[in-house]
Design a protein around this motif. Structure first.
Motif, short mmCIF file in Angstrom:
data_model
loop_
_atom_site.label_atom_id
_atom_site.label_comp_id
_atom_site.label_asym_id
_atom_site.label_seq_id
_atom_site.Cartn_x
_atom_site.Cartn_y
_atom_site.Cartn_z
N ASP A 164 0.83 -1.35 0.07
CA ASP A 164 0.07 0.05 -0.02
C ASP A 164 0.85 1.24 -0.04
O ASP A 164 0.32 2.35 -0.59
CB ASP A 164 -0.95 -0.19 1.25
CG ASP A 164 -1.75 -1.11 1.17
OD1 ASP A 164 -2.11 -1.38 0.14
OD2 ASP A 164 -2.43 -1.55 2.10
N ASN A 165 2.20 1.20 0.44
CA ASN A 165 2.97 2.26 0.54
C ASN A 165 3.96 2.27 -0.52
O ASN A 165 4.67 3.15 -0.56
CB ASN A 165 3.93 2.27 1.84
CG ASN A 165 3.09 2.14 3.10
OD1 ASN A 165 1.81 2.78 3.19
ND2 ASN A 165 3.44 1.63 4.08
N GLY A 166 3.74 1.64 -1.76
CA GLY A 166 4.45 1.64 -2.46
C GLY A 166 5.37 0.22 -2.88
O GLY A 166 5.03 -0.60 -2.40
N LEU A 167 6.54 0.49 -3.76
CA LEU A 167 7.34 -0.65 -3.96
C LEU A 167 8.47 -1.10 -2.66
O LEU A 167 9.01 0.04 -2.26
CB LEU A 167 8.28 -0.37 -5.21
CG LEU A 167 9.32 -1.45 -5.52
CD1 LEU A 167 8.25 -2.77 -5.93
CD2 LEU A 167 10.08 -1.03 -6.96
N ASP A 168 8.31 -2.17 -2.14
CA ASP A 168 9.24 -2.43 -0.95
C ASP A 168 10.42 -3.23 -1.50
O ASP A 168 10.04 -4.18 -1.89
CB ASP A 168 8.42 -3.17 0.04
CG ASP A 168 9.20 -3.50 1.27
OD1 ASP A 168 10.23 -3.01 1.49
OD2 ASP A 168 8.46 -4.20 2.01
#
Length: 169
Positions: free
Chosen positions: A111-115
């Motif tokens: 949800d926060n982008g690419l990890d």
């Protein structure tokens, strides 16, 4: 105490030079040495990470899909008496074993982008698909070992459990 500080400064300076040589950034002030140390320490692990939609990952996944498709076809044909291709089973077992390792090195979208943090990717994989993958891969290797020993009577019935790999698709 001052000699330890000097050695630390030399190490920081070497890290800064290495980061500059890697093209991470052009110039660093001395106040950002701690940040540079963290960046260098994580850059090695992060450089081993693969973006989920990188071309190399897409090729790898495509090879896996082809192996799954061929496995389904060969499995279906074996129900009609066609012989199994032992070399294909070995290729599949090697591929899926390597895929476990590759999964630890593939970033994930959250949800926060690419990890792309190796630790959080590993935690996520261990919490989700790792144990299913390990079960299927261990099962494949056990089946290969049993079949190479000439035991064909019980192994053909056990082969139906291999469907777990297809469920993941």
């Amino acid at each position: 105490s001052s000699s330890i500080l000097e050695e630390t400064d030399v190490v920081h300076f070497l890290w800064l030079e290495k980061l500059e040589a890697m093209g991470r950034f052009e110039k660093l002030s001395s106040s950002s040495m701690i940040w540079a140390e963290e960046a260098l320490n994580s850059s090695w692990a992060s450089s081993c990470m693969i973006e989920p939609f990188a071309m190399t990952r897409m090729v790898w996944v495509s090879v896996g899909m082809v192996l799954l498709l061929v496995d389904v076809l060969v499995f279906t044909m074996s129900a009609f008496g066609a012989p199994r291709l032992h070399w294909l089973d070995i290729v599949g077992a090697v591929y899926w074993t390597c895929d476990i390792l590759a999964s630890f090195r593939t970033g994930v979208h959250t949800d926060n982008g690419l990890d792309m943090d190796p630790r959080s990717v590993a935690r996520r994989y261990l919490a989700r698909w790792f144990w299913i993958d390990v079960f299927v891969v261990v099962y494949q290797w056990v089946m290969l070992i049993l079949e190479s020993g000439g035991g064909n009577s019980g192994t053909s019935a056990l082969r139906h459990l291999k469907i777990a790999r297809h469920i993941k698709l």
